[in-house]
Design an enzyme around this catalytic site. Structure first.
Site, PDB file in Angstrom:
ATOM      1  N   ASP A 148       0.821  -1.217   0.000  1.00 51.67           N
ATOM      2  CA  ASP A 148       0.000   0.000   0.000  1.00 51.67           C
ATOM      3  C   ASP A 148       0.857   1.271   0.000  1.00 51.67           C
ATOM      4  O   ASP A 148       1.950   1.275   0.557  1.00 51.67           O
ATOM      5  CB  ASP A 148      -0.898  -0.032   1.249  1.00 51.67           C
ATOM      6  CG  ASP A 148      -2.017   0.983   1.172  1.00 51.67           C
ATOM      7  OD1 ASP A 148      -2.292   1.506   0.073  1.00 51.67           O
ATOM      8  OD2 ASP A 148      -2.617   1.261   2.216  1.00 51.67           O
ATOM      9  N   ASN A 176     -10.559  -3.258  -6.156  1.00 57.00           N
ATOM     10  CA  ASN A 176      -9.742  -2.324  -6.950  1.00 57.00           C
ATOM     11  C   ASN A 176     -10.326  -2.044  -8.331  1.00 57.00           C
ATOM     12  O   ASN A 176      -9.892  -1.103  -9.006  1.00 57.00           O
ATOM     13  CB  ASN A 176      -8.298  -2.825  -7.082  1.00 57.00           C
ATOM     14  CG  ASN A 176      -7.483  -2.675  -5.825  1.00 57.00           C
ATOM     15  OD1 ASN A 176      -6.562  -3.450  -5.554  1.00 57.00           O
ATOM     16  ND2 ASN A 176      -7.787  -1.674  -5.014  1.00 57.00           N
TER      17      ASN A 176
HETATM   18  C1  FPP Z   1      -2.074   0.005  -3.278  1.00 51.09           C
HETATM   19  O1  FPP Z   1      -1.581   1.338  -3.265  1.00 51.09           O
HETATM   20  C2  FPP Z   1      -1.503  -0.716  -4.412  1.00 51.09           C
HETATM   21  C3  FPP Z   1      -2.224  -1.328  -5.410  1.00 51.09           C
HETATM   22  C4  FPP Z   1      -3.705  -1.310  -5.441  1.00 51.09           C
HETATM   23  C5  FPP Z   1      -1.541  -1.981  -6.553  1.00 51.09           C
HETATM   24  C6  FPP Z   1      -0.316  -2.783  -6.224  1.00 51.09           C
HETATM   25  C7  FPP Z   1       0.357  -3.129  -7.489  1.00 51.09           C
HETATM   26  C8  FPP Z   1       1.695  -3.143  -7.705  1.00 51.09           C
HETATM   27  C9  FPP Z   1       2.686  -2.927  -6.633  1.00 51.09           C
HETATM   28  C10 FPP Z   1       2.247  -3.353  -9.076  1.00 51.09           C
HETATM   29  C11 FPP Z   1       2.049  -4.683  -9.709  1.00 51.09           C
HETATM   30  C12 FPP Z   1       2.446  -5.852  -8.900  1.00 51.09           C
HETATM   31  C13 FPP Z   1       3.339  -6.819  -9.222  1.00 51.09           C
HETATM   32  C14 FPP Z   1       3.323  -8.062  -8.382  1.00 51.09           C
HETATM   33  C15 FPP Z   1       4.309  -6.741 -10.338  1.00 51.09           C
HETATM   34  P1  FPP Z   1      -2.586   2.537  -3.470  1.00 51.09           P
HETATM   35  O2  FPP Z   1      -2.708   2.823  -4.919  1.00 51.09           O
HETATM   36  O3  FPP Z   1      -3.894   2.221  -2.802  1.00 51.09           O
HETATM   37  O4  FPP Z   1      -1.863   3.704  -2.729  1.00 51.09           O
HETATM   38  P2  FPP Z   1      -2.545   4.941  -1.971  1.00 51.09           P
HETATM   39  O5  FPP Z   1      -3.320   4.356  -0.821  1.00 51.09           O
HETATM   40  O6  FPP Z   1      -1.379   5.750  -1.546  1.00 51.09           O
HETATM   41  O7  FPP Z   1      -3.411   5.639  -2.985  1.00 51.09           O
END
Ligand code: FPP
Length: 249
Positions: free
Chosen positions: A27, A75
């Protein structure tokens, strides 16, 4: 006098008491990007890079299972371009993983309903799972279109089908028998769940499997997480007193 200038030895974790299974909610990508006035997709790209580093480190230090939350059933509520960017990052990662498979020897699994993904991504997923199943080092589980409640409902549905067909336990359903219906059927529950970025909740992650997991929260945003942060987390894990509902021994 000289000792004043001597660097304090960094505290280290004990190699014989490592968590077998670490799970991570990756996150904070969006906030990391916002702080740099970058698009959210740049945060996910940086997050994917952190995932590569952390997975490699887990393999190097001897963690047996690493489970990461890459995309939840919730998501899909994000803008199309952000969803597309995350799926592209996954595709890129899987292409690379396939190319380096014989060298890295990482077993890969996917937890979640991947049937609704694009045919290209589904093919990459099944190829990676199939070709990597012979490896016995670290097992990386990528949760994709995954939700803990969704997993439990599917498990109940599949159990009911097996029950009707006479192939499921007919007498009494035990926790052990029901856990065979989870995506994590063949692996131990996570000992340790890490959530960076300051949020203190599970967000529908591994609801069944987290019953006795130790939880660790840090304000560090996922793209800034690294090997040293994992060291710090593991040291904290080793200071915990795991009782599983029993008394201190
Ligand atoms: C949460 O941060 C993250 C996600 C919903 C996506 C995670 C995906 C990756 C790290 C990339 C792809 C993965 C691999 C295994 C190659 P957020 O967007 O909710 O952050 P925020 O809370 O700061 O908005």
């Amino acid at each position: 006098m000289f000792s004043l200038f001597r660097k304090r030895k960094q505290q280290a974790w004990e190699p014989d008491r490592l968590p077998r299974h670490i799970a991570i909610i990756m996150d904070g990508n969006g906030r990391w990007a916002a702080r740099r006035a970058l698009p959210r997709t740049a945060g996910h790209a940086a997050g994917a890079e952190t995932f590569r580093r952390v997975a490699t480190y887990c393999k190097d230090i001897g963690i047996e299972y690493l489970t990461v939350y890459a995309f939840s059933t919730e998501n899909w509520n994000r803008p199309d371009d952000e969803i597309g960017a995350i799926m592209q990052l996954l595709e890129k990662y899987l292409h690379e993983a396939l190319g380096k498979m014989e060298r890295d020897k990482v077993k890969m699994k996917f937890f979640g309903d991947v049937t609704i993904l694009t045919p290209e991504l589904r093919k990459l997923i099944s190829d990676t799972e199939e070709l990597s199943k012979k490896f016995e080092g670290v097992q990386v589980n990528i949760c994709l279109n995954y939700g803990g409640r969704d997993e439990l409902v599917r498990a109940a549905e599949n159990y009911a089908k097996d029950f009707a067909a006479g192939v499921a336990p007919q007498e009494k359903l035990t926790e052990r028998a029901f856990s065979r219906y989870m995506y994590s059927a063949d692996i131990p529950d996570p000992d340790f769940i890490i959530r960076p970025s300051g949020e203190m909740r599970l967000s529908n992650f591994l609801l069944w499997q987290s019953a006795y997991s130790e939880l660790y929260f840090t304000d560090v945003l996922w793209p800034d997480f690294n090997e040293r942060e994992l060291d710090r987390a593991i040291i904290a894990f080793q200071e915990r007193d795991r009782r599983y509902g029993g008394l201190k021994t």
